[in-house]
Design an enzyme around this catalytic site. Structure first.
Site, PDB file in Angstrom:
ATOM      1  N   MET A 153      -8.152   4.805   0.724  1.00  0.00           N
ATOM      2  CA  MET A 153      -7.336   4.902  -0.564  1.00  0.00           C
ATOM      3  C   MET A 153      -8.066   4.160  -1.883  1.00  0.00           C
ATOM      4  SD  MET A 153      -5.052   7.079   0.495  1.00  0.00           S
ATOM      5  CE  MET A 153      -4.188   7.184  -1.092  1.00  0.00           C
ATOM      6  N   LYS A 211      -3.938 -12.300   1.960  1.00  0.00           N
ATOM      7  CA  LYS A 211      -4.384 -10.983   3.015  1.00  0.00           C
ATOM      8  C   LYS A 211      -5.609 -10.991   3.514  1.00  0.00           C
ATOM      9  CE  LYS A 211      -2.147  -6.787   3.672  1.00  0.00           C
ATOM     10  NZ  LYS A 211      -1.734  -5.617   3.868  1.00  0.00           N
ATOM     11  N   GLY A 229      -0.055  -3.514  13.305  1.00  0.00           N
ATOM     12  CA  GLY A 229       0.448  -2.432  14.917  1.00  0.00           C
ATOM     13  C   GLY A 229       2.090  -2.421  15.155  1.00  0.00           C
ATOM     14  N   PHE A 243      -7.990   1.433  -3.720  1.00  0.00           N
ATOM     15  CA  PHE A 243      -7.449   0.945  -4.595  1.00  0.00           C
ATOM     16  C   PHE A 243      -6.785   1.859  -5.646  1.00  0.00           C
ATOM     17  CE2 PHE A 243      -8.647  -3.922  -4.088  1.00  0.00           C
ATOM     18  CZ  PHE A 243      -7.731  -3.990  -2.700  1.00  0.00           C
ATOM     19  N   ASN A 267       1.288  -7.481  -4.727  1.00  0.00           N
ATOM     20  CA  ASN A 267      -0.040  -7.346  -3.927  1.00  0.00           C
ATOM     21  C   ASN A 267      -1.259  -7.801  -5.274  1.00  0.00           C
ATOM     22  OD1 ASN A 267      -2.263  -6.757  -2.408  1.00  0.00           O
ATOM     23  ND2 ASN A 267      -1.194  -6.757  -0.772  1.00  0.00           N
ATOM     24  N   ASN A 284      -7.019   4.713   6.434  1.00  0.00           N
ATOM     25  CA  ASN A 284      -6.975   5.116   5.091  1.00  0.00           C
ATOM     26  C   ASN A 284      -8.595   4.434   4.369  1.00  0.00           C
ATOM     27  OD1 ASN A 284      -6.606   3.125   2.515  1.00  0.00           O
ATOM     28  ND2 ASN A 284      -5.458   2.465   5.188  1.00  0.00           N
ATOM     29  N   GLY A 330       0.377  -0.771  -0.363  1.00  0.00           N
ATOM     30  CA  GLY A 330      -0.006   0.266  -0.237  1.00  0.00           C
ATOM     31  C   GLY A 330       1.371   1.453  -0.479  1.00  0.00           C
ATOM     32  N   ASN A 389     -11.797  -1.047   1.922  1.00  0.00           N
ATOM     33  CA  ASN A 389     -12.335   0.531   0.633  1.00  0.00           C
ATOM     34  C   ASN A 389     -12.803  -0.554  -0.959  1.00  0.00           C
ATOM     35  OD1 ASN A 389     -11.717   1.501   3.057  1.00  0.00           O
ATOM     36  ND2 ASN A 389      -9.085   1.734   2.451  1.00  0.00           N
ATOM     37  N   THR A 390     -12.606  -1.331  -0.709  1.00  0.00           N
ATOM     38  CA  THR A 390     -13.248  -1.537  -1.949  1.00  0.00           C
ATOM     39  C   THR A 390     -14.633  -3.113  -1.943  1.00  0.00           C
ATOM     40  OG1 THR A 390     -11.273  -1.908  -3.572  1.00  0.00           O
ATOM     41  CG2 THR A 390     -13.052  -3.119  -4.090  1.00  0.00           C
ATOM     42  N   LYS A 409       2.072   1.469  -4.051  1.00  0.00           N
ATOM     43  CA  LYS A 409       1.423   0.577  -4.668  1.00  0.00           C
ATOM     44  C   LYS A 409       1.827   0.638  -6.123  1.00  0.00           C
ATOM     45  CE  LYS A 409      -2.551   2.641  -2.180  1.00  0.00           C
ATOM     46  NZ  LYS A 409      -3.917   1.260  -1.601  1.00  0.00           N
ATOM     47  N   SER A 468      -9.038  -5.372   1.532  1.00  0.00           N
ATOM     48  CA  SER A 468      -9.187  -4.029   1.982  1.00  0.00           C
ATOM     49  C   SER A 468     -10.354  -3.648   1.981  1.00  0.00           C
ATOM     50  CB  SER A 468      -8.493  -3.976   1.292  1.00  0.00           C
ATOM     51  OG  SER A 468      -6.983  -3.717   1.169  1.00  0.00           O
ATOM     52  N   ASN A 503      -4.784  -7.364   7.861  1.00  0.00           N
ATOM     53  CA  ASN A 503      -5.000  -5.449   6.450  1.00  0.00           C
ATOM     54  C   ASN A 503      -5.401  -5.049   7.947  1.00  0.00           C
ATOM     55  OD1 ASN A 503      -5.460  -4.236   5.113  1.00  0.00           O
ATOM     56  ND2 ASN A 503      -5.910  -5.948   3.601  1.00  0.00           N
TER      57      ASN A 503
HETATM   58  C1  LIG Z   1      -2.731   4.402   3.184  1.00  0.00           C
HETATM   59  C2  LIG Z   1      -2.329   2.580   3.599  1.00  0.00           C
HETATM   60  C3  LIG Z   1      -2.586   1.893   2.105  1.00  0.00           C
HETATM   61  C4  LIG Z   1      -2.965   0.973   2.403  1.00  0.00           C
HETATM   62  N1  LIG Z   1      -2.863   0.000   0.718  1.00  0.00           N
HETATM   63  C5  LIG Z   1      -3.153  -0.780   0.800  1.00  0.00           C
HETATM   64  C6  LIG Z   1      -3.299  -1.520  -0.015  1.00  0.00           C
HETATM   65  O1  LIG Z   1      -3.196  -1.265  -1.246  1.00  0.00           O
HETATM   66  N2  LIG Z   1      -3.157  -3.318   0.014  1.00  0.00           N
HETATM   67  C7  LIG Z   1      -3.178  -4.097   1.209  1.00  0.00           C
HETATM   68  O2  LIG Z   1      -2.748  -5.231   1.224  1.00  0.00           O
HETATM   69  N3  LIG Z   1      -2.871  -3.224   1.988  1.00  0.00           N
HETATM   70  C8  LIG Z   1      -2.693  -1.924   2.852  1.00  0.00           C
HETATM   71  N4  LIG Z   1      -2.892  -1.202   3.552  1.00  0.00           N
HETATM   72  C9  LIG Z   1      -2.724  -1.961   4.283  1.00  0.00           C
HETATM   73  C10 LIG Z   1      -1.231  -2.709   4.900  1.00  0.00           C
HETATM   74  O3  LIG Z   1      -0.397  -2.784   4.489  1.00  0.00           O
HETATM   75  C11 LIG Z   1      -1.042  -3.223   6.558  1.00  0.00           C
HETATM   76  O4  LIG Z   1      -1.603  -4.452   5.854  1.00  0.00           O
HETATM   77  C12 LIG Z   1      -1.857  -2.320   8.120  1.00  0.00           C
HETATM   78  O5  LIG Z   1      -1.793  -0.994   7.939  1.00  0.00           O
HETATM   79  C13 LIG Z   1      -1.570  -2.743   8.506  1.00  0.00           C
HETATM   80  O6  LIG Z   1      -0.575  -2.520   9.141  1.00  0.00           O
HETATM   81  P1  LIG Z   1       0.745  -1.393  10.129  1.00  0.00           P
HETATM   82  O7  LIG Z   1      -0.090  -1.323  11.337  1.00  0.00           O
HETATM   83  O8  LIG Z   1       1.706  -1.155  10.532  1.00  0.00           O
HETATM   84  O9  LIG Z   1       0.131  -0.263   9.118  1.00  0.00           O
HETATM   85  C14 LIG Z   1      -2.410   0.214   3.285  1.00  0.00           C
HETATM   86  C15 LIG Z   1      -2.023   0.524   5.163  1.00  0.00           C
HETATM   87  C16 LIG Z   1      -2.062   2.227   4.818  1.00  0.00           C
HETATM   88  C17 LIG Z   1      -2.255   3.130   6.314  1.00  0.00           C
END
Ligand SMILES: Cc1cc2nc3c(=O)[nH]c(=O)nc-3n(C[C@H](O)[C@H](O)[C@H](O)COP(=O)(O)O)c2cc1C
Length: 339
Positions: free
Chosen positions: A112, A216, A297, A114, A138, A110, A62, A176-177, A65, A174, A245
């Protein structure tokens, strides 16, 4: 120094700064300055899914991307980089603003959706990389593809990225889709995974190269769902699981109450407990039959160690990297090396 830079950057809109920071990172890398500023790379080789990783700490999907910044990001000390989520066709994602910082919570929300330049663009960027760090790609589905045809999007992406990836992540989590997380359940999941497994075997024959598949999953699952997903993942002979995620939940302890009301996935420190609990349950259900990559986290070296203790073989960081920079990656890699 990173704390000072962060204070400056956090004065501006989150997404604008995200793009700006990656460009600066890439520029300083291209002129050879970055390696002088960064902590040294920790070598702690570990083999998972048959792949040798230089250390156990990866960048979660993410952040890059479109796979435009692999070389610069790899120089930040990661043992592996996961790019995407990529979809067959380019898509704009949701309207801005769609990225929010919860600074007092060390967290991000977020939605976003995708946003990405499509799989052809991602592949052309991957071809240009110079660094040979382990690369996960991914894959996901376009928003406009109906859920019942989702498998077609994953198959298209898989076909395109197969020869360029060290492993491929099937993102069905995710938030957001619309509808994406429904792919995590029941016969629909078995059908999706079986078709992707068959494709993997076909591509393996064609290219004489086995590229592992990781699924995932979300942290927002009840116990029965975890057991069911684990069984289906094992039956389909998927190679690894990524847990987790972002979460749709909003823990009571959040300090940034007004930002917490924004729709989207929460990541960072407040997700650690939820995500680690789901990781533990998956570790029990999978019974060491396939490895787990833990995300969710990680904000300190102790957190990374706790993820391994909970049953993970590798870890990934996203939000912690935004808040603490490359030093966190080095500290995590060192702590895991010492174990
Ligand atoms: C801004 C943002 C965009 C993300 N986009 C994706 C994504 O496109 N695909 C995905 O599998 N995870 C995405 N994630 C999730 C992260 O890969 C991760 O699984 C999640 O943030 C938990 O880890 P963290 O607490 O270290 O951020 C995104 C996370 C953030 C913060």
């Amino acid at each position: 120094m990173y704390t000072f830079i962060r204070h400056l950057l956090f004065l501006f809109d989150a997404e604008t700064i995200h793009v700006f920071s990656l460009k600066i990172l890439s520029f300083t890398h291209s002129i050879g300055l970055l390696r002088l500023l960064l902590p040294r790379h920790i070598d702690a080789p570990i083999t998972v899914m048959g792949i040798e990783f230089s250390n156990a700490v990866g960048l979660a999907a993410g952040l890059d991307k479109n796979a435009k910044y692999i070389d610069a990001l790899a120089s930040c000390g990661f043992g592996f980089i996961e790019v995407g989520t990529v979809t067959p066709l380019a898509q704009a994602g949701n309207d801005r603003p769609r990225l929010f910082r919860l600074v007092s919570d060390n967290a991000i929300i977020n939605r976003m959706g995708f946003n990405n330049d499509g799989v052809a663009a991602l592949v052309s960027h991957v071809r240009q990389r110079k660094n040979n760090c382990v690369l996960g790609i991914n894959i996901g589905k376009n928003k406009t593809t109906p859920l019942e045809n989702a498998v077609d999007d994953y198959l298209i992406c898989m076909q395109e990225v197969y020869v360029h990836a060290d492993y491929i992540t099937i993102n069905i989590s995710s938030p957001n889709t619309p509808g994406l997380r429904e792919l995590q359940h029941g016969e629909g999941l078995t059908d999706l995974l079986t078709q992707l497994k068959n494709k993997q075997l076909e591509l393996n024959q064609q290219y004489k190269r086995y590229v592992p598949l990781a699924v995932k999953i979300a942290p927002d699952l009840i116990d029965e769902e975890i057991t069911d997903i684990a069984q289906r993942v094992l039956s389909a002979q998927i190679d690894a699981l990524i847990a987790t995620n972002t979460t749709n939940s909003r823990p009571d302890k959040l300090l940034c109450k007004s930002v917490a009301e924004e729709t989207g996935g929460l990541s960072g420190a407040p997700v650690f407990d939820i995500s680690t609990s789901v990781l533990k349950k998956f570790a029990d259900a999978l019974d060491n039959k396939i490895p787990i990559i833990a995300a969710g986290g990680i904000s300190s070296a102790e957190d990374a160690v706790k993820k391994i203790q909970a049953g993970a073989s590798l870890v990934q960081v996203y939000t912690g990297f935004i808040y603490s920079g490359p030093t966190l990656i080095q500290q995590c890699a060192l702590a895991l090396k010492k174990r």
